[in-house]
Design a protein around this motif. Structure first.
Motif, short mmCIF file in Angstrom:
data_model
loop_
_atom_site.label_atom_id
_atom_site.label_comp_id
_atom_site.label_asym_id
_atom_site.label_seq_id
_atom_site.Cartn_x
_atom_site.Cartn_y
_atom_site.Cartn_z
N GLY A 91 -38.15 26.47 25.74
CA GLY A 91 -37.47 24.76 26.02
C GLY A 91 -38.06 23.96 25.07
N LEU A 92 -37.34 22.60 24.68
CA LEU A 92 -38.09 21.65 24.13
C LEU A 92 -38.72 20.99 24.92
N GLY A 93 -40.05 20.29 23.94
CA GLY A 93 -40.94 19.19 25.11
C GLY A 93 -40.49 18.16 24.66
N GLU A 94 -41.17 16.81 24.52
CA GLU A 94 -40.75 15.80 24.06
C GLU A 94 -40.34 15.41 23.28
N VAL A 95 -39.11 14.54 22.93
CA VAL A 95 -38.06 14.44 21.66
C VAL A 95 -38.24 12.82 20.78
N VAL A 96 -39.58 12.99 20.13
CA VAL A 96 -39.28 11.68 19.53
C VAL A 96 -39.30 11.01 18.39
N GLU A 97 -38.12 9.79 18.80
CA GLU A 97 -37.39 9.53 17.22
C GLU A 97 -38.18 9.16 15.92
N LEU A 98 -38.19 9.22 14.42
CA LEU A 98 -39.30 9.16 13.48
C LEU A 98 -39.41 7.42 13.85
N ASP A 99 -40.15 6.47 14.22
CA ASP A 99 -39.53 5.16 13.51
C ASP A 99 -39.21 5.35 11.98
N PRO A 100 -38.51 4.08 12.23
CA PRO A 100 -37.62 4.13 11.14
C PRO A 100 -37.71 4.42 9.51
N LYS A 101 -39.02 3.45 9.44
CA LYS A 101 -39.85 3.02 8.07
C LYS A 101 -39.72 4.55 7.78
N LEU A 102 -40.55 4.73 8.33
CA LEU A 102 -41.13 6.43 8.54
C LEU A 102 -40.03 7.70 7.46
N ALA A 103 -38.70 7.29 8.72
CA ALA A 103 -38.32 8.08 7.89
C ALA A 103 -37.35 7.73 6.70
N TYR A 104 -37.00 6.19 6.37
CA TYR A 104 -36.91 5.68 4.70
C TYR A 104 -37.73 6.71 4.42
N ASP A 105 -39.00 6.07 4.18
CA ASP A 105 -40.17 6.56 3.46
C ASP A 105 -39.25 8.24 2.97
N LEU A 106 -39.35 9.44 4.22
CA LEU A 106 -38.79 10.37 3.54
C LEU A 106 -37.63 10.63 2.87
N ALA A 107 -36.96 9.35 2.98
CA ALA A 107 -35.55 9.60 2.30
C ALA A 107 -35.56 9.31 1.13
N VAL A 108 -36.88 8.13 0.58
CA VAL A 108 -36.81 7.56 -0.49
C VAL A 108 -38.19 8.91 -1.31
N ALA A 109 -38.63 10.10 -0.64
CA ALA A 109 -39.67 11.11 -1.28
C ALA A 109 -38.51 12.15 -1.54
N ASN A 110 -37.42 12.23 -0.60
CA ASN A 110 -36.34 13.58 -0.80
C ASN A 110 -35.84 13.26 -1.85
N ASP A 111 -35.09 12.11 -2.75
CA ASP A 111 -34.63 11.52 -3.75
C ASP A 111 -35.50 11.87 -4.75
N ARG A 112 -36.93 11.65 -5.19
CA ARG A 112 -37.55 12.25 -6.21
C ARG A 112 -37.55 13.34 -6.19
N THR A 113 -36.86 13.86 -5.33
CA THR A 113 -36.87 15.66 -5.34
C THR A 113 -35.64 16.16 -5.87
N ARG A 114 -35.11 15.27 -5.59
CA ARG A 114 -33.18 15.43 -6.19
C ARG A 114 -33.39 16.34 -7.42
N THR A 115 -32.84 17.01 -7.94
CA THR A 115 -32.43 17.70 -9.26
C THR A 115 -30.64 17.21 -9.30
N ASP A 116 -29.52 17.35 -8.81
CA ASP A 116 -28.08 16.97 -8.35
C ASP A 116 -27.69 15.50 -9.52
N ALA A 117 -28.48 13.89 -8.85
CA ALA A 117 -28.21 13.47 -9.07
C ALA A 117 -29.71 11.98 -9.59
N ARG A 118 -29.23 11.44 -10.27
CA ARG A 118 -30.71 10.21 -10.06
C ARG A 118 -30.97 9.76 -9.04
N VAL A 119 -31.71 8.63 -8.30
CA VAL A 119 -31.31 7.82 -7.00
C VAL A 119 -32.42 6.77 -8.25
#
Length: 122
Positions: A91-119
């Protein structure tokens, strides 16, 4: 969080608005979808690897240890939010939402790897 599409002299691009915590929180539907799998008795690793399982469409970011427990971190690029999931035997153990700032940082990092559009960040 939705990127805003804009046009300039260099062509079409997307703009990431400034950080707002609420834009990077797990939606209640996404969390409900995960929690529906919590009591499943399949081995945890099998659940995590299912193509139509609780993390279909999510990307595994890392595995780590915290507080003597083993965890896996997932990021949902389409919703730009993430969770940490405790690894247990079945099954699944504890599920904890990421801190929104960390999620934002991951989104920004993802932006840098996009090849389909500039962000561009505002």
């Amino acid at each position: 969080m939705r990127l805003e599409q804009r046009q300039d002299a260099h062509g079409s691009h997307y703009v990431r608005p400034p950080f707002r915590a609420d834009d990077y929180r797990v939606t209640s539907n996404a969390m409900r979808g995960i929690m529906n799998w919590k009591s499943d008795h399949m081995p945890t690793e099998a659940l995590l690897e299912m193509h139509d399982g609780p993390f279909a469409g999510w990307r595994q970011i890392s595995r780590f240890e915290r507080g003597g427990k083993h965890w896996v971190r997932y990021f949902n690029a389409s919703g730009e939010y993430g969770v940490d999931v405790e690894l247990v035997e079945a099954g699944l153990g504890e599920v904890v939402e990421l801190d929104p700032k960390l999620a934002y940082d991951l989104a920004v990092a993802n932006d840098r790897t996009r090849t389909d559009a500039r962000v561009v960040q505002e």
